[in-house]
Write a protein that holds these residues in place. Structure first.
Motif, PDB file in Angstrom:
ATOM      1  N   GLU A 164      17.932   4.610 -33.540  1.00 55.05           N
ATOM      2  CA  GLU A 164      16.897   4.069 -32.950  1.00 55.05           C
ATOM      3  C   GLU A 164      15.599   4.723 -33.386  1.00 55.05           C
ATOM      4  O   GLU A 164      14.956   3.722 -33.688  1.00 55.05           O
ATOM      5  N   VAL A 194      27.513  -5.880 -27.397  1.00 49.52           N
ATOM      6  CA  VAL A 194      26.238  -6.286 -27.196  1.00 49.52           C
ATOM      7  C   VAL A 194      25.419  -5.324 -27.896  1.00 49.52           C
ATOM      8  O   VAL A 194      24.333  -5.838 -28.732  1.00 49.52           O
ATOM      9  N   LEU A 195      25.527  -3.897 -27.693  1.00 54.04           N
ATOM     10  CA  LEU A 195      24.566  -2.982 -28.367  1.00 54.04           C
ATOM     11  C   LEU A 195      24.529  -3.301 -30.332  1.00 54.04           C
ATOM     12  O   LEU A 195      23.777  -3.107 -30.795  1.00 54.04           O
ATOM     13  N   HIS A 197      25.627  -5.887 -31.921  1.00 47.87           N
ATOM     14  CA  HIS A 197      25.159  -7.151 -32.432  1.00 47.87           C
ATOM     15  C   HIS A 197      23.291  -6.826 -32.350  1.00 47.87           C
ATOM     16  O   HIS A 197      22.686  -7.076 -33.313  1.00 47.87           O
ATOM     17  N   ASP A 198      22.995  -6.198 -31.436  1.00 50.75           N
ATOM     18  CA  ASP A 198      21.323  -6.022 -31.231  1.00 50.75           C
ATOM     19  C   ASP A 198      20.901  -5.013 -32.575  1.00 50.75           C
ATOM     20  O   ASP A 198      20.050  -4.878 -32.970  1.00 50.75           O
ATOM     21  N   GLU A 201      20.885  -7.148 -35.505  1.00 49.83           N
ATOM     22  CA  GLU A 201      19.470  -8.049 -35.362  1.00 49.83           C
ATOM     23  C   GLU A 201      18.384  -7.294 -36.095  1.00 49.83           C
ATOM     24  O   GLU A 201      17.468  -7.914 -36.708  1.00 49.83           O
ATOM     25  N   ARG A 202      18.357  -5.837 -35.566  1.00 49.12           N
ATOM     26  CA  ARG A 202      17.386  -5.081 -35.961  1.00 49.12           C
ATOM     27  C   ARG A 202      17.385  -4.298 -37.332  1.00 49.12           C
ATOM     28  O   ARG A 202      16.699  -3.612 -37.928  1.00 49.12           O
ATOM     29  N   PHE A 332      16.972   0.462 -27.108  1.00 47.25           N
ATOM     30  CA  PHE A 332      16.104  -0.757 -27.660  1.00 47.25           C
ATOM     31  C   PHE A 332      16.040  -1.507 -26.277  1.00 47.25           C
ATOM     32  O   PHE A 332      16.316  -2.764 -26.315  1.00 47.25           O
ATOM     33  N   PHE A 334      17.784  -1.488 -23.663  1.00 42.52           N
ATOM     34  CA  PHE A 334      18.888  -1.573 -22.574  1.00 42.52           C
ATOM     35  C   PHE A 334      18.852  -0.310 -21.811  1.00 42.52           C
ATOM     36  O   PHE A 334      18.970   0.911 -22.377  1.00 42.52           O
ATOM     37  N   LYS A 394      18.735  -4.756 -18.741  1.00 42.17           N
ATOM     38  CA  LYS A 394      17.419  -4.426 -19.247  1.00 42.17           C
ATOM     39  C   LYS A 394      16.286  -3.942 -17.910  1.00 42.17           C
ATOM     40  O   LYS A 394      15.349  -3.451 -18.421  1.00 42.17           O
TER      41      LYS A 394
END
Length: 451
Positions: A164, A194-195, A197-198, A201-202, A332, A334, A394
């Protein structure tokens, strides 16, 4: 009473403070290889990422503070040998090279852990760094300034937090891990998917289920790529975060240990040698979800165990309550909390479990805003005893991981949590708190299975 303390990070600092607070007449000598004490390694990623500007905040004590309490502080001193039969330690002054001996009545081993360095071809190439202490954190910051492509090896908490930090600073980041999911020890697939995928995406490259075969270096010896069975990933900088091992060679064959070298202690932090106490990452802990011993190197365990050394150094007084390995992570946006067994880890500990996953809003929909909370409860088949839980949102719900931790420690059942008294106020939660709702889903699951 003459006490020698070997190592002074979390457990050592807590032990010294408690010993001197409760036994001010004790003679306490501390020997530490580094030039600092009490460094919070969990803050390295924040320091690397620039969130923490002043690294002084990552130290919660100092040699000066411990000395003011009455301890004899010997920084940059390495204990080379322990003669436990004669109660003598052999010490080297790393600044002068002088070697000398000191006797003890009680010995406190808080030597911590060290990063695992796998025997991989090219491991000694330049720009392959470890991530554990303050000096290594400074080295990472220094080397990352000019690095464009950074490979992190290891998808645990430290590795993910570094991913991150570097992604946020615009670096091209690749994460390599031998397991098929990130954060495999702490979270089940409902959360990690979920993490992951995130992260993708970044722009983060995930090289999961891949082991490192070789570190490729150029003619000058600097690393240029990380090779796995699947592919080759370019790198200007590699950081190893593949786990930790207990730093216990000094007591090998002298006290009882687990096969991995973790020192076995009783509920009063005593080793199998009645004159030697141990605490922190050098030790095995009592793992409440299973009732057995486990190696779980966490600062939270270390400070508690260290304090108990001080409480029990003269006579057995306060028992260790064990651990659930409760942890939290911010990634990010979460907010993530975890405690105890996951559905994935339970079979490795020989515990048969079932689980439920619930997604709900943390507070009523009539409020101006709310956020989804994803929760999972893991419980033992047959007893309905809660053995683990995970929560992510979130919105900051991480304190609920502490509530679940207490449920595990106190051997509460899904019924206990389903109907326990939690307050209701629309600003904060629903008439049924989301943890009530989670446990009620488990109760309903059991009711249907019993038909």
């Amino acid at each position: 009473m003459k006490v020698v303390v070997v190592g002074c990070t979390h457990a050592g600092t807590a032990a010294v403070k408690t010993i001197l607070n409760e036994h001010p007449d004790a003679s306490v000598s501390v020997y530490e290889r580094n030039d600092n004490v009490s460094f919070l390694s969990c803050g390295i990623a924040l320091y690397v990422g620039g969130v923490v500007k002043d690294p002084a905040g990552l130290f919660y004590s100092s040699p000066e503070e411990l000395a003011s309490m009455g301890a004899k502080i010997n920084m940059e001193h390495n204990v080379k040998n322990i003669d436990n039969e004669n109660k003598v330690v052999v010490i080297e002054n790393l600044k002068t090279g002088e070697t000398f001996e000191e006797s003890y009545d009680k010995l406190v081993m808080t030597t911590g852990s060290w990063p695992i360095i796998p025997p991989i071809d090219g491991i000694n190439s330049e720009n392959i760094l470890l991530c554990k202490n303050y000096n290594q954190a400074n080295e990472i910051i220094k080397e990352s300034k000019n690095a464009k492509k950074i490979v992190i090896v290891g998808g645990g908490y430290i590795g993910i937090e570094l991913v991150e930090a570097f992604a946020e600073s615009g670096k091209q980041v690749t994460l390599v891990d031998g397991l098929d999911r990130i954060l495999n020890k702490y979270l089940d697939a409902e959360f990690t998917s979920v993490l992951e995928h995130d992260l993708q995406e970044r722009g983060v490259t995930l090289a999961l289920n891949q082991t490192v075969e070789k570190f490729v270096a150029n003619e000058s010896g600097a690393v240029t790529a990380v090779k796995t069975p699947v592919g080759e990933y370019e790198a200007d900088l590699v950081i190893l975060c593949v786990g930790f091992k207990p730093n216990t060679d000094l007591l090998k064959d002298k006290v009882e240990m687990l096969p991995n070298g973790a020192i076995v202690v009783d509920e009063y932090m005593r080793t199998s040698d009645e004159a030697i106490f141990a605490a922190g990452d050098s030790c095995a802990v009592h793992y409440n979800p299973t009732g057995g011993s486990a190696y779980i190197p966490l600062a939270t365990n270390a400070v508690r165990m260290g304090a108990l050394v001080g409480k029990n150094i003269v006579s057995p007084t306060v028992k260790y309550r064990g651990t659930q390995a409760t942890s939290g992570l911010y990634l990010f946006g979460f907010n993530i909390g975890s405690t105890g067994l996951t559905e994935n880890s339970a079979p490795h500990f020989g515990v048969e479990v079932r689980s439920v996953v619930v997604e709900d809003n943390y507070r009523p929909e009539f409020m101006p805003t709310t956020e989804k909370v994803t929760m999972k409860l893991v419980y033992e088949v047959g007893t309905n005893r809660i053995v683990g839980g995970q929560i992510m949102s979130k919105y900051d719900v991480t304190q609920s991981a502490n509530t679940l931790s207490l449920c595990v420690q106190n051997k509460m059942t899904i019924e206990d949590l389903a109907y326990v008294d939690f307050f209701f106020q629309p600003h904060f939660d629903r008439p049924w708190n989301y943890l009530n709702i989670l446990a009620q889903a488990a109760v309903e699951q059991e009711r249907k299975l019993a038909k």
